[in-house]
Design a protein around this motif. Structure first.
Motif, short mmCIF file in Angstrom:
data_model
loop_
_atom_site.label_atom_id
_atom_site.label_comp_id
_atom_site.label_asym_id
_atom_site.label_seq_id
_atom_site.Cartn_x
_atom_site.Cartn_y
_atom_site.Cartn_z
N VAL A 129 -30.16 46.34 -27.10
CA VAL A 129 -29.74 45.08 -26.31
C VAL A 129 -29.71 45.49 -24.83
O VAL A 129 -29.38 46.71 -24.64
CB VAL A 129 -28.38 44.45 -26.93
N ALA A 130 -29.94 44.53 -23.79
CA ALA A 130 -29.37 44.83 -22.44
C ALA A 130 -28.22 44.57 -22.26
O ALA A 130 -27.88 43.45 -22.31
CB ALA A 130 -30.48 44.34 -21.72
N GLN A 131 -27.24 45.26 -21.91
CA GLN A 131 -25.82 44.68 -21.26
C GLN A 131 -25.65 44.73 -19.85
O GLN A 131 -25.85 45.75 -19.40
CB GLN A 131 -24.93 45.58 -22.28
N TYR A 132 -24.86 43.84 -19.39
CA TYR A 132 -24.42 43.63 -18.12
C TYR A 132 -22.82 43.58 -18.00
O TYR A 132 -22.48 42.53 -18.27
CB TYR A 132 -25.10 42.48 -17.28
N GLY A 133 -22.11 44.51 -17.85
CA GLY A 133 -20.65 44.60 -17.98
C GLY A 133 -20.47 44.25 -19.31
O GLY A 133 -20.83 45.05 -20.32
N THR A 134 -19.82 43.24 -19.92
CA THR A 134 -19.47 42.88 -21.30
C THR A 134 -20.57 41.98 -22.03
O THR A 134 -20.43 41.22 -22.99
CB THR A 134 -18.10 42.46 -21.31
N ASP A 135 -21.30 41.30 -21.28
CA ASP A 135 -22.25 40.58 -21.42
C ASP A 135 -23.53 40.94 -22.14
O ASP A 135 -24.23 42.00 -21.27
CB ASP A 135 -22.43 39.58 -20.49
N ILE A 136 -24.12 40.61 -23.18
CA ILE A 136 -25.51 40.76 -23.66
C ILE A 136 -26.38 40.00 -23.02
O ILE A 136 -26.27 38.55 -23.18
CB ILE A 136 -25.53 40.96 -25.18
N ILE A 137 -27.43 40.43 -22.34
CA ILE A 137 -28.24 39.41 -21.42
C ILE A 137 -29.79 39.72 -22.00
O ILE A 137 -30.56 38.98 -21.31
CB ILE A 137 -28.06 39.81 -20.20
N GLY A 138 -30.03 40.62 -22.92
CA GLY A 138 -31.29 40.76 -23.39
C GLY A 138 -31.53 41.49 -24.71
O GLY A 138 -30.51 42.13 -25.09
N SER A 139 -32.57 41.33 -25.28
CA SER A 139 -32.83 42.00 -26.45
C SER A 139 -34.38 42.29 -26.84
O SER A 139 -35.06 41.72 -26.25
CB SER A 139 -32.28 41.02 -27.84
N ILE A 140 -34.60 43.24 -27.61
CA ILE A 140 -35.87 43.64 -28.49
C ILE A 140 -35.90 44.26 -29.62
O ILE A 140 -34.77 44.83 -30.07
CB ILE A 140 -36.59 44.43 -27.31
N ALA A 141 -36.75 44.19 -30.49
CA ALA A 141 -36.75 44.64 -31.93
C ALA A 141 -38.03 45.39 -32.11
O ALA A 141 -39.20 44.52 -31.85
CB ALA A 141 -36.01 43.85 -33.06
N VAL A 142 -38.19 46.24 -33.02
CA VAL A 142 -39.76 46.86 -33.27
C VAL A 142 -39.40 47.12 -34.76
O VAL A 142 -38.53 47.83 -35.27
CB VAL A 142 -39.97 48.05 -32.29
N TYR A 143 -40.55 46.75 -35.26
CA TYR A 143 -40.31 46.74 -36.89
C TYR A 143 -41.83 47.40 -37.20
O TYR A 143 -42.93 47.49 -36.72
CB TYR A 143 -40.37 45.47 -37.40
N PRO A 144 -41.62 48.18 -38.35
CA PRO A 144 -42.85 48.79 -39.27
C PRO A 144 -43.73 47.40 -39.84
O PRO A 144 -43.02 46.50 -39.98
CB PRO A 144 -42.35 49.59 -40.34
N THR A 145 -45.00 47.78 -39.97
CA THR A 145 -45.99 46.63 -40.74
C THR A 145 -46.44 47.16 -41.75
O THR A 145 -46.06 48.40 -42.31
CB THR A 145 -46.77 46.24 -39.51
N LYS A 146 -47.22 46.40 -42.52
CA LYS A 146 -47.81 46.91 -43.79
C LYS A 146 -48.99 47.91 -43.40
O LYS A 146 -49.19 48.84 -44.33
CB LYS A 146 -48.35 45.81 -44.36
#
Length: 256
Positions: A129-146
């Motif tokens: 997550v991207a955090q600015y002060g106490t606020d979460i302002i962004g996200s990303i996730a990366v996963y394995p595949t088959k």
């Protein structure tokens, strides 16, 4: 005369950190809002399209011509002209909303119904997550595949007003590093829609290339305007080499 002083210590910290369990409701809400933003992008894509504008102008012209020819109103009847313009404009906007909204609403509902473990608890996956002060302002996730050599990025999103701070780029880089170091992936894949111009521009800057352009997506209106899903891919080793060279150039400039 000296200007007012600015206390830099009061500026909130801006950072990217790993996701924790406490972030779950905020991140879910953030990702869900991202689907709503995609719907807005699709609406804008259609509304500012040449063919849509041409159809809108033609409808207004036909309505004005009909009014001009009728005994009910004349060109000097500004109230009738204004009401006609508003009626046609609202009708067009409603058509656009109903032509895009259900598709992205379905994606949003599908995401919200996913169990938490399927989103945040996948083994070896990375979520930040991207955090600015106490606020979460962004996200990303990366996963394995088959395919062990391929990792997939999902839920890449930054709140609109913070997008000029390169957070999307930094989140993307974090996901690629995790894919190579932890998942041992050789390639990283991410999907976009053709309406996501800013996201696609950021992907190109990081060396991603389109490997698949899918079939048209969405309802009849989205398909009529040729909205498609694109799959992008980057080679992790090549990406790392490029970043290493960029860092070397920056060091040489500092030393010069």
């Amino acid at each position: 005369m000296a200007g007012p002083t600015f206390d830099k210590s009061k500026i909130p910290d801006l950072s990217i950190r790993p996701y924790t369990y406490r972030d779950q409701p905020i991140v879910r809400s953030l990702v869900a809002d991202g689907f709503k933003n995609q719907s807005s992008l699709a609406n804008a894509y259609i509304i500012y399209n040449f063919y849509f504008i041409s159809t809108y102008i033609a409808a207004l012209s036909a309505a004005y011509y009909a009014l001009h020819k009728s005994t009910y109103a004349s060109n000097s009847d500004w109230g009738t002209l204004l009401l006609t313009t508003l009626s046609i404009s609202v009708s067009f906007l409603v058509v656009v909303e109903y032509g895009t909204g259900p598709f992205f609403k379905g994606l949003k509902e599908e995401f919200l119904e996913l169990p938490e473990l399927d989103v945040f608890g996948v083994e070896k996956s990375g979520v930040w997550v991207a955090q600015y002060g106490t606020d979460i302002i962004g996200s990303i996730a990366v996963y394995p595949t088959k395919k062990p050599e391929v990792a997939e990025i999902r839920y890449w999103n930054v709140i609109r007003k913070y997008r000029s701070k390169h957070l999307g780029r930094d989140l993307l880089r974090q996901a690629i590093i995790h894919a190579g170091d932890v998942l041992k992936a050789k390639k990283v894949r991410v999907s976009t829609y053709t309406i996501s111009e800013a996201a696609e521009k950021a992907l190109r800057r990081e060396g991603f290339e389109v490997v698949v352009t899918g079939a048209k997506v969405g309802g009849w209106l989205m398909r009529a305007y040729h909205m498609r899903e694109r799959v992008w891919e980057v080679d992790v080793n090549e990406w790392a080499k490029v970043k290493l060279m960029e860092e070397k150039r920056r060091d040489e400039k500092r030393e010069a």
